[in-house]
Scaffold this motif. Sequence first.
Motif, PDB file in Angstrom:
ATOM      1  N   ILE A 234      95.018  50.786  89.458  1.00 57.17           N
ATOM      2  CA  ILE A 234      94.727  49.584  88.672  1.00 57.17           C
ATOM      3  C   ILE A 234      94.825  49.859  87.169  1.00 57.17           C
ATOM      4  O   ILE A 234      94.456  49.007  86.353  1.00 57.17           O
ATOM      5  CB  ILE A 234      93.333  49.010  89.009  1.00 57.17           C
ATOM      6  CG1 ILE A 234      92.236  50.012  88.654  1.00 57.17           C
ATOM      7  CG2 ILE A 234      93.262  48.627  90.482  1.00 57.17           C
ATOM      8  CD1 ILE A 234      90.832  49.465  88.877  1.00 57.17           C
ATOM      9  N   ASN A 235      95.292  51.064  86.817  1.00 60.38           N
ATOM     10  CA  ASN A 235      95.515  51.442  85.419  1.00 60.38           C
ATOM     11  C   ASN A 235      94.226  51.352  84.593  1.00 60.38           C
ATOM     12  O   ASN A 235      94.240  50.883  83.455  1.00 60.38           O
ATOM     13  CB  ASN A 235      96.608  50.568  84.791  1.00 60.38           C
ATOM     14  CG  ASN A 235      97.154  51.173  83.510  1.00 60.38           C
ATOM     15  OD1 ASN A 235      97.136  52.395  83.333  1.00 60.38           O
ATOM     16  ND2 ASN A 235      97.626  50.328  82.610  1.00 60.38           N
ATOM     17  N   ASN A 236      93.134  51.799  85.175  1.00 64.73           N
ATOM     18  CA  ASN A 236      91.847  51.810  84.470  1.00 64.73           C
ATOM     19  C   ASN A 236      91.625  53.221  83.928  1.00 64.73           C
ATOM     20  O   ASN A 236      91.014  54.071  84.581  1.00 64.73           O
ATOM     21  CB  ASN A 236      90.718  51.399  85.416  1.00 64.73           C
ATOM     22  CG  ASN A 236      89.399  51.176  84.698  1.00 64.73           C
ATOM     23  OD1 ASN A 236      89.147  51.758  83.637  1.00 64.73           O
ATOM     24  ND2 ASN A 236      88.548  50.330  85.267  1.00 64.73           N
ATOM     25  N   GLN A 237      92.125  53.478  82.738  1.00 69.92           N
ATOM     26  CA  GLN A 237      92.050  54.824  82.176  1.00 69.92           C
ATOM     27  C   GLN A 237      90.617  55.209  81.833  1.00 69.92           C
ATOM     28  O   GLN A 237      90.245  56.382  81.937  1.00 69.92           O
ATOM     29  CB  GLN A 237      92.942  54.903  80.930  1.00 69.92           C
ATOM     30  CG  GLN A 237      94.418  54.692  81.225  1.00 69.92           C
ATOM     31  CD  GLN A 237      95.281  54.844  79.997  1.00 69.92           C
ATOM     32  OE1 GLN A 237      94.812  55.255  78.940  1.00 69.92           O
ATOM     33  NE2 GLN A 237      96.570  54.510  80.122  1.00 69.92           N
ATOM     34  N   TRP A 238      89.819  54.223  81.435  1.00 62.44           N
ATOM     35  CA  TRP A 238      88.416  54.514  81.115  1.00 62.44           C
ATOM     36  C   TRP A 238      87.690  55.038  82.347  1.00 62.44           C
ATOM     37  O   TRP A 238      86.956  56.026  82.277  1.00 62.44           O
ATOM     38  CB  TRP A 238      87.732  53.261  80.592  1.00 62.44           C
ATOM     39  CG  TRP A 238      86.264  53.438  80.356  1.00 62.44           C
ATOM     40  CD1 TRP A 238      85.662  53.964  79.257  1.00 62.44           C
ATOM     41  CD2 TRP A 238      85.200  53.097  81.269  1.00 62.44           C
ATOM     42  NE1 TRP A 238      84.293  53.978  79.399  1.00 62.44           N
ATOM     43  CE2 TRP A 238      83.980  53.454  80.642  1.00 62.44           C
ATOM     44  CE3 TRP A 238      85.167  52.530  82.542  1.00 62.44           C
ATOM     45  CZ2 TRP A 238      82.742  53.264  81.251  1.00 62.44           C
ATOM     46  CZ3 TRP A 238      83.945  52.338  83.152  1.00 62.44           C
ATOM     47  CH2 TRP A 238      82.744  52.702  82.515  1.00 62.44           C
ATOM     48  N   LYS A 242      86.068  58.762  83.197  1.00 56.65           N
ATOM     49  CA  LYS A 242      84.676  58.853  83.632  1.00 56.65           C
ATOM     50  C   LYS A 242      84.562  59.668  84.917  1.00 56.65           C
ATOM     51  O   LYS A 242      83.635  60.489  85.085  1.00 56.65           O
ATOM     52  CB  LYS A 242      84.105  57.449  83.841  1.00 56.65           C
ATOM     53  CG  LYS A 242      82.630  57.405  84.152  1.00 56.65           C
ATOM     54  CD  LYS A 242      82.137  55.972  84.255  1.00 56.65           C
ATOM     55  CE  LYS A 242      80.654  55.930  84.580  1.00 56.65           C
ATOM     56  NZ  LYS A 242      80.166  54.520  84.695  1.00 56.65           N
ATOM     57  N   ILE A 243      85.494  59.473  85.831  1.00 55.01           N
ATOM     58  CA  ILE A 243      85.496  60.222  87.090  1.00 55.01           C
ATOM     59  C   ILE A 243      85.722  61.703  86.817  1.00 55.01           C
ATOM     60  O   ILE A 243      85.037  62.571  87.376  1.00 55.01           O
ATOM     61  CB  ILE A 243      86.572  59.665  88.039  1.00 55.01           C
ATOM     62  CG1 ILE A 243      86.227  58.237  88.459  1.00 55.01           C
ATOM     63  CG2 ILE A 243      86.726  60.558  89.267  1.00 55.01           C
ATOM     64  CD1 ILE A 243      87.350  57.513  89.175  1.00 55.01           C
ATOM     65  N   MET A 247      83.250  64.895  87.540  1.00 52.89           N
ATOM     66  CA  MET A 247      83.699  66.073  88.286  1.00 52.89           C
ATOM     67  C   MET A 247      83.316  67.355  87.559  1.00 52.89           C
ATOM     68  O   MET A 247      82.851  68.317  88.177  1.00 52.89           O
ATOM     69  CB  MET A 247      85.217  66.021  88.493  1.00 52.89           C
ATOM     70  CG  MET A 247      85.698  65.012  89.502  1.00 52.89           C
ATOM     71  SD  MET A 247      87.505  64.904  89.527  1.00 52.89           S
ATOM     72  CE  MET A 247      87.932  66.622  89.790  1.00 52.89           C
ATOM     73  N   ASP A 248      83.499  67.352  86.245  1.00 53.87           N
ATOM     74  CA  ASP A 248      83.163  68.541  85.466  1.00 53.87           C
ATOM     75  C   ASP A 248      81.666  68.805  85.477  1.00 53.87           C
ATOM     76  O   ASP A 248      81.231  69.958  85.577  1.00 53.87           O
ATOM     77  CB  ASP A 248      83.659  68.376  84.026  1.00 53.87           C
ATOM     78  CG  ASP A 248      85.172  68.392  83.921  1.00 53.87           C
ATOM     79  OD1 ASP A 248      85.810  68.968  84.822  1.00 53.87           O
ATOM     80  OD2 ASP A 248      85.714  67.818  82.955  1.00 53.87           O
TER      81      ASP A 248
END
Length: 262
Positions: A234-238, A242-243, A247-248
């Motif tokens: 869905i091209n949600n770069q924000w 955040k994901i 993960m980090d």
Amino acid sequence: MRIYIIRRRANDAHELLDDMRRTIYLPPTRMAYNWFIRFHAKRKNIQKLHEMHDMMLQDGVMPDEYAYTKFITSCMYHPNPSRLQKLVDTATRRAYFGAKDEEHEPNVGLDEPEGVHSSGLPDVPRHITELANIHNIVYHPQACTRFYKSMFLEHEADIDDLRSEKCQPNAHIINSVMCAYTMLEKPVLVLREFQRFVRYQHRLSPHQRPPDLMKSIIPVAHIFKMALDAARVINNQWMARKILAQMDVWGVRLPNPISKEA
């Protein structure tokens, strides 16, 4: 009843269950239902699981976390090659000869260790790929989501309310449901379930790495991978950033190498 199930005499076990349901003095317990659920879940008998679910609700027996985990994950787990071949053979026979009596089916996978199968959407073995509609035999995403919605209804919880604490699915359930929504091409719902999972884990352990991440390493890795894929669809770069940041923080490693460019 348990002896009948262990000996794969499913018809005898079901007859005993019907007798118990007709006898007001000896109604079937949640444990008795769970024996049937485990039996049919391992064989991916989705129609039988629907029947078990309806019976439990009719008898006023609330399915517990074990039952709903089996209901939901059985729709999406990938069986071992021998079980997969059994599913294909059964589907082929039913197409030509109608329903098959499963009372004396071979003991395929009966002695596998207890636990939930790791999900994701692995490749189908090459010797099976020639069969048409193989994924319709192995995966049942619509049944998976129906069981999931029913779980929220039984807990009187709003499935869209991520802050609700009435229903808190475990990692195996979330993994299977996200797989189902991925197959149904609903990336927004994939991300909704990912956010539900993260919120629940934060509630369990707000100041340290949640214990579920250590107990369910493979399902958690698939959860993050599917969420990242959905964000990119869905091209949600924000959301993708955040994901990756989460993960980090939790030290999650994806199941397959993947670029971290959002």
